[in-house]
Every structure is written in structure tokens, then in C-alpha cells.
Design a protein around this motif. Structure first.
Motif, PDB file in Angstrom:
ATOM      1  N   GLU A 300       0.833  -1.196   0.000  1.00 36.28           N
ATOM      2  CA  GLU A 300       0.000   0.000   0.000  1.00 36.28           C
ATOM      3  C   GLU A 300       0.872   1.252   0.000  1.00 36.28           C
ATOM      4  O   GLU A 300       1.942   1.290   0.583  1.00 36.28           O
ATOM      5  CB  GLU A 300      -0.952   0.015   1.202  1.00 36.28           C
ATOM      6  CG  GLU A 300      -0.267  -0.046   2.554  1.00 36.28           C
ATOM      7  CD  GLU A 300      -1.248   0.130   3.709  1.00 36.28           C
ATOM      8  OE1 GLU A 300      -2.122   1.012   3.611  1.00 36.28           O
ATOM      9  OE2 GLU A 300      -1.115  -0.616   4.694  1.00 36.28           O
ATOM     10  N   GLU A 302       0.301   5.851  -0.898  1.00 31.45           N
ATOM     11  CA  GLU A 302      -0.674   6.934  -0.789  1.00 31.45           C
ATOM     12  C   GLU A 302      -1.737   6.878  -1.880  1.00 31.45           C
ATOM     13  O   GLU A 302      -2.805   7.474  -1.762  1.00 31.45           O
ATOM     14  CB  GLU A 302       0.044   8.294  -0.836  1.00 31.45           C
ATOM     15  CG  GLU A 302       0.972   8.544   0.349  1.00 31.45           C
ATOM     16  CD  GLU A 302       0.227   8.569   1.675  1.00 31.45           C
ATOM     17  OE1 GLU A 302      -0.961   8.944   1.683  1.00 31.45           O
ATOM     18  OE2 GLU A 302       0.827   8.208   2.703  1.00 31.45           O
ATOM     19  N   ASP A 303      -1.457   6.139  -2.964  1.00 32.87           N
ATOM     20  CA  ASP A 303      -2.379   6.111  -4.098  1.00 32.87           C
ATOM     21  C   ASP A 303      -3.311   4.907  -4.119  1.00 32.87           C
ATOM     22  O   ASP A 303      -4.318   4.915  -4.815  1.00 32.87           O
ATOM     23  CB  ASP A 303      -1.591   6.148  -5.411  1.00 32.87           C
ATOM     24  CG  ASP A 303      -0.796   7.427  -5.559  1.00 32.87           C
ATOM     25  OD1 ASP A 303      -1.323   8.485  -5.167  1.00 32.87           O
ATOM     26  OD2 ASP A 303       0.347   7.354  -6.047  1.00 32.87           O
ATOM     27  N   GLY A 304      -2.974   3.864  -3.392  1.00 32.59           N
ATOM     28  CA  GLY A 304      -3.828   2.673  -3.433  1.00 32.59           C
ATOM     29  C   GLY A 304      -3.170   1.497  -2.747  1.00 32.59           C
ATOM     30  O   GLY A 304      -2.203   1.646  -1.998  1.00 32.59           O
ATOM     31  N   HIS A 305      -3.688   0.291  -3.025  1.00 28.39           N
ATOM     32  CA  HIS A 305      -3.158  -0.894  -2.357  1.00 28.39           C
ATOM     33  C   HIS A 305      -3.362  -2.128  -3.228  1.00 28.39           C
ATOM     34  O   HIS A 305      -4.146  -2.122  -4.183  1.00 28.39           O
ATOM     35  CB  HIS A 305      -3.861  -1.108  -1.005  1.00 28.39           C
ATOM     36  CG  HIS A 305      -5.338  -1.313  -1.132  1.00 28.39           C
ATOM     37  ND1 HIS A 305      -6.242  -0.274  -0.990  1.00 28.39           N
ATOM     38  CD2 HIS A 305      -6.091  -2.414  -1.387  1.00 28.39           C
ATOM     39  CE1 HIS A 305      -7.470  -0.734  -1.156  1.00 28.39           C
ATOM     40  NE2 HIS A 305      -7.402  -2.028  -1.401  1.00 28.39           N
ATOM     41  N   ARG A 306      -2.646  -3.186  -2.862  1.00 21.92           N
ATOM     42  CA  ARG A 306      -2.766  -4.490  -3.501  1.00 21.92           C
ATOM     43  C   ARG A 306      -2.750  -5.539  -2.405  1.00 21.92           C
ATOM     44  O   ARG A 306      -1.874  -5.509  -1.521  1.00 21.92           O
ATOM     45  CB  ARG A 306      -1.610  -4.714  -4.471  1.00 21.92           C
ATOM     46  CG  ARG A 306      -1.484  -6.145  -5.017  1.00 21.92           C
ATOM     47  CD  ARG A 306      -0.237  -6.239  -5.880  1.00 21.92           C
ATOM     48  NE  ARG A 306       0.180  -7.609  -6.106  1.00 21.92           N
ATOM     49  CZ  ARG A 306       1.369  -7.961  -6.582  1.00 21.92           C
ATOM     50  NH1 ARG A 306       2.252  -7.027  -6.886  1.00 21.92           N
ATOM     51  NH2 ARG A 306       1.685  -9.230  -6.744  1.00 21.92           N
ATOM     52  N   LYS A 337      -3.763   2.564   5.040  1.00 16.66           N
ATOM     53  CA  LYS A 337      -3.253   3.937   4.970  1.00 16.66           C
ATOM     54  C   LYS A 337      -2.941   4.558   6.325  1.00 16.66           C
ATOM     55  O   LYS A 337      -2.543   5.712   6.403  1.00 16.66           O
ATOM     56  CB  LYS A 337      -4.229   4.837   4.198  1.00 16.66           C
ATOM     57  CG  LYS A 337      -4.326   4.493   2.719  1.00 16.66           C
ATOM     58  CD  LYS A 337      -5.075   5.572   1.950  1.00 16.66           C
ATOM     59  CE  LYS A 337      -5.076   5.240   0.461  1.00 16.66           C
ATOM     60  NZ  LYS A 337      -5.773   6.269  -0.331  1.00 16.66           N
TER      61      LYS A 337
END
Length: 440
Positions: A300, A302-306, A337
Motif C-alpha cells: 500500500e 498513498e495512491d492505493g493498495h494491492r 493507509k
């Protein structure tokens, strides 16, 4: 002899047949177009001069194989049209080839500046075996025709079973690579043979004059050579070339093994880094025990996660853990986050203490994996080798049959870790990111 594949037939090339001259093959190809698709002949450009080709080679920093040089003296590429002149593949101009070479070098530089490996290399195959290097990208591949990122061209850096100047396919979607001919002269003659035999056809538009809708096998709705690379290779390559055995993998240990104060300094550095990374992983697993929450990987930023559940792990895990993998925790329990900034700062602090300031894969992300990548009780230094005055290689104990090797460089009087790679046979090493081996 005819090589058959359903309704498509290619002529089996004789193993002892030397190729005709490039000029003769072009005469035959042009004669076929004059009879079957004369509208397309005007798309071929006039040839480049000897001086123009020499200037191109000097500017591009490459030396074209003689058959390619001869070919471009006859035709310097073609107009960009919907279907190319060589079995639907385009013939690029020297100018466009030069742009492709420049792009390749920029791509290579970006790869070399990063510590990440290319996971796309793992998907690459070669036919025949080891004739083409198993890479997604190689600056030694010179594209002579690029159609939307998929290319064919000459290979100036072949695998151990290949020959320099062989014609191959490669590019964005070309995981499976084939040697199409042993040289550009062979390739042009094979095309002329198939055109004259009636195996290939150009399908012209019935509504738009002079427009070729497709160019492929007779009786098939093919568009370009890339639809039948395998069939073409099987028919055109000598059997002895096709039936080569995999090249032997010879273990290599560069430099000389050292002991004493320098080796001890290298050991302390590498084991200190492993300890710091192990403590880092264990710290975040205590805060967020992803394995107990049903995951083996969390990335993860600041823009997203997997997220990847336990059942997707390639590492054998205890059955008790796998039983929970179908019940992975929802995002509401994952504290997404919440910890990214703190985790990234901690990882970067470790890099600053132990490593060179090169571009690092995913250094702006919180990455957690289970099982942990670093275990200070498991990975210890076994050997230190000196390659140059400012370069050391540090080998550690094998983990899951894989040995890690750390590349150390001397920067401003300090030894620092620059890269890490892994091997199972000490012959082929795969570069892996310091942040748990992920590609960038």
C-alpha cells in the motif's frame, strides 16, 4: 517437402541450402507483388546510399549484418500502411529503426538504475531452446519492423544456442520468441518461396482502392506473420538447429574469495542489514499480522493498495493458515493507509544506513509479506569475494534452495550494499529488490 498445419502449408527449407542474394530475393518479392497486388509496390521506398547507412550505424552505435545493410540499399523501409509488405509486417525506415534503438537504450538505462528485476523475463520463452536470451527486452534486438509495440528484427546478442544476425520476434506482447531465420537473407528468400508457392496472400479492400486489409496464410483470416511464428520456425529452421539441447549452466564465482578484516567488515554490513530488515518486518507483523488476517502479501502507498490472500502464495504454508485463507479479513480490519508514512520512513532510514543511494523499487510503499523475506536467524554470510578494489560480492546461506548475493560498492570510503540478486545454480542470477524482491 511441404510442412502442413491444418489448411496452411509452408515449404520445408533444406538444411544445406545457402540463401540466395538479398537482391535476388527482393526481385522475386517485387515480381509477386507486381502480379498480385501492384497497388502496394509504391509503398516501398527507394534504397539508402552506402553513406546514409554508414551515417546511421555511426549515429546509432550499431553495425548491421551485411544482409540487412544490402537490403536497405534496395529499400529503405516503406510507407506506414495498415498492413506491411513482409507478410503483413512493416519494413521500417532507418530513421524509425534509430528511434527504436534510442528507446531501447533509455529503457535499459532505467532498468539498470533500478534495483528491481523484470518479472516479465520469467514469462519469456525461446524456440529453439536457448537460441534467444530469455528476456522481455534486450538492447541487442534491432527492430526492423514495429507494429504497435510488437516487432521482428535481427538479434545481435543471441543466446548460447543462437547465431548473431538471426531473425526473431519480440516486443510488448511477444512473451514467446522464435527464431524465424538464421539470417535476413534466409528470411527474405523464405518469404519469396512462400509467395510463389501460393501459401500467402494479400486481401485487398473491395471498397477502398489500393488498401490492403490483411496479409497472411491462404485460407486463414491472418493479419501478419505474428499469427504463425511457430509454424514458420518449424518449417524454416534446420532440424539440427531446432533439436539442440539446453545450454549447460556453468556455476561462476567472480573474483577471489577473501578473509580477514575486509571480509569481516563486509559480513558485519550485510548481516546488519538483514537484521534491520528482519526487525522491520517483525515490527509491522506485530502491528498488523497479515497472515492471521488471511493475507500473504499487502502493498500500500498513498495512491492505493494491492492485497493477495494466503492461497495465492507460491511458498508452501502450514495447513492451519491455508484454512483461513478463504476468509480473508475485510478492509475495515486492515487499517489501510494508517501506517504508510511511518513504515516508508523506517524503510528509507535502513536504506540510508546500509545502502547506496540508487533508485529503489517500491521505496514509497508499505510492503508486508508472509512468510517474512528476511530472517536474521536464518540468513548468514558464508563467503566474501573481491571483484575489484571497490566491489565485493557477499554470499549468504541458501533459503528455500535459493542463495542470495549482495553487491557491495565503496562510496566515499564506506562500503555500502548496492544490489541484491538470487540464484539456484550459481550460473544464472536474478536481480531482486531489497524491499522483499518485488519488481518495480
Amino acid at each position: 517437402m511441404i510442412f502442413g498445419f491444418g489448411k496452411s502449408f509452408f515449404i520445408q527449407r533444406k538444411k544445406d541450402r545457402k540463401p540466395a542474394s538479398v537482391a535476388r530475393s527482393w526481385e522475386r518479392i517485387e515480381a509477386w507483388f507486381q502480379t498480385h497486388a501492384p497497388e502496394l509496390l509504391s509503398n516501398l521506398h527507394a534504397g539508402a546510399s552506402t553513406e546514409e547507412i554508414a551515417a546511421f550505424e555511426a549515429a546509432a552505435g550499431v553495425q548491421l549484418p551485411d544482409p540487412v545493410r544490402e537490403s536497405y540499399q534496395i529499400h529503405n523501409g516503406q510507407e506506414e500502411i495498415a498492413t506491411g509488405m513482409l507478410i503483413g509486417e512493416p519494413l521500417d525506415t532507418l530513421e524509425r529503426i534509430g528511434s527504436g534503438i534510442q528507446y531501447s537504450r533509455e529503457y535499459r538505462k532505467e532498468y539498470e538504475e533500478s534495483d528491481a528485476y523484470s518479472s516479465l523475463d520469467e514469462e519469456s520463452t525461446s524456440y529453439p531452446v536457448d537460441a534467444i536470451r530469455r528476456l522481455y527486452f534486450n538492447p541487442g534486438w534491432i527492430s526492423l519492423g514495429d507494429w504497435d509495440g510488437n516487432c521482428y528484427g535481427v538479434d545481435l546478442d543471441p543466446g548460447p544456442n543462437g547465431v548473431s544476425g538471426q531473425v526473431i520476434n519480440f516486443g510488448r506482447d511477444e512473451d514467446h520468441k522464435y527464431v524465424l531465420a538464421l539470417s535476413w537473407a534466409h528470411f527474405l528468400e523464405d518469404i519469396a518461396d512462400e509467395l510463389e508457392a501460393g501459401s500467402l496472400e494479400v486481401r485487398m479492400s473491395e471498397t477502398e482502392k489500393g488498401f490492403a486489409e490483411s496479409f497472411g496464410r491462404r485460407g486463414h483470416n491472418d493479419q501478419a506473420l505474428h499469427r504463425f511464428y511457430r509454424e514458420w520456425s518449424l518449417a524454416k529452421l534446420p532440424k539440427a538447429f531446432q533439436n539442440q539441447k539446453p545450454a549447460p549452466r556453468v556455476a561462476v564465482f567472480p573474483g577471489k574469495e577473501i578473509t580477514g578484516p575486509l571480509a569481516e567488515e563486509a559480513r558485519v554490513l550485510v548481516e546488519g542489514f538483514i537484521t534491520a530488515m528482519s526487525d522491520y518486518e517483525q515490527h509491522w507483523l506485530r502491528i498488523r499480522p497479515i497472515h492471521k488476517l488471511g493475507y500473504h502479501l499487502v502493498i500500500e502507498d498513498e495512491d492505493g493498495h494491492r492485497l493477495e490472500p494466503l492461497y495465492m502464495s507460491k511458498v508452501k504454508l502450514p495447513e492451519a493458515l491455508l484454512e483461513t485463507s478463504s476468509e480473508a479479513a475485510p478492509l475495515s480490519r486492515m487499517q489501510m493507509k494508517v501506517h504508510v508514512k511511518e513504515a516508508v520512513a523506517g524503510y528509507r532510514a535502513i536504506l540510508q544506513q546500509f545502502c547506496t543511494p540508487r533508485k529503489r523499487s517500491m521505496d514509497g510503499a508499505l510492503v508486508q509479506c508472509f512468510p517474512p523475506k528476511y530472517m536474521k536467524s536464518r540468513e548468514r554470510v558464508t563467503q566474501v569475494r573481491q571483484v575489484a578494489d571497490d566491489q565485493l560480492l557477499v554470499y549468504t546461506t541458501p533459503v528455500r534452495d535459493s542463495t542470495s548475493r549482495y553487491h557491495l560498492k565503496q562510496v566515499d570510503g564506506r562500503w555500502l550494499i548496492d544490489l541484491r540478486d538470487e540464484t539456484e545454480d550459481h550460473a544464472e542470477f536474478v536481480k531482486t529488490s531489497l524491499l522483499f524482491g518485488f519488481s518495480g
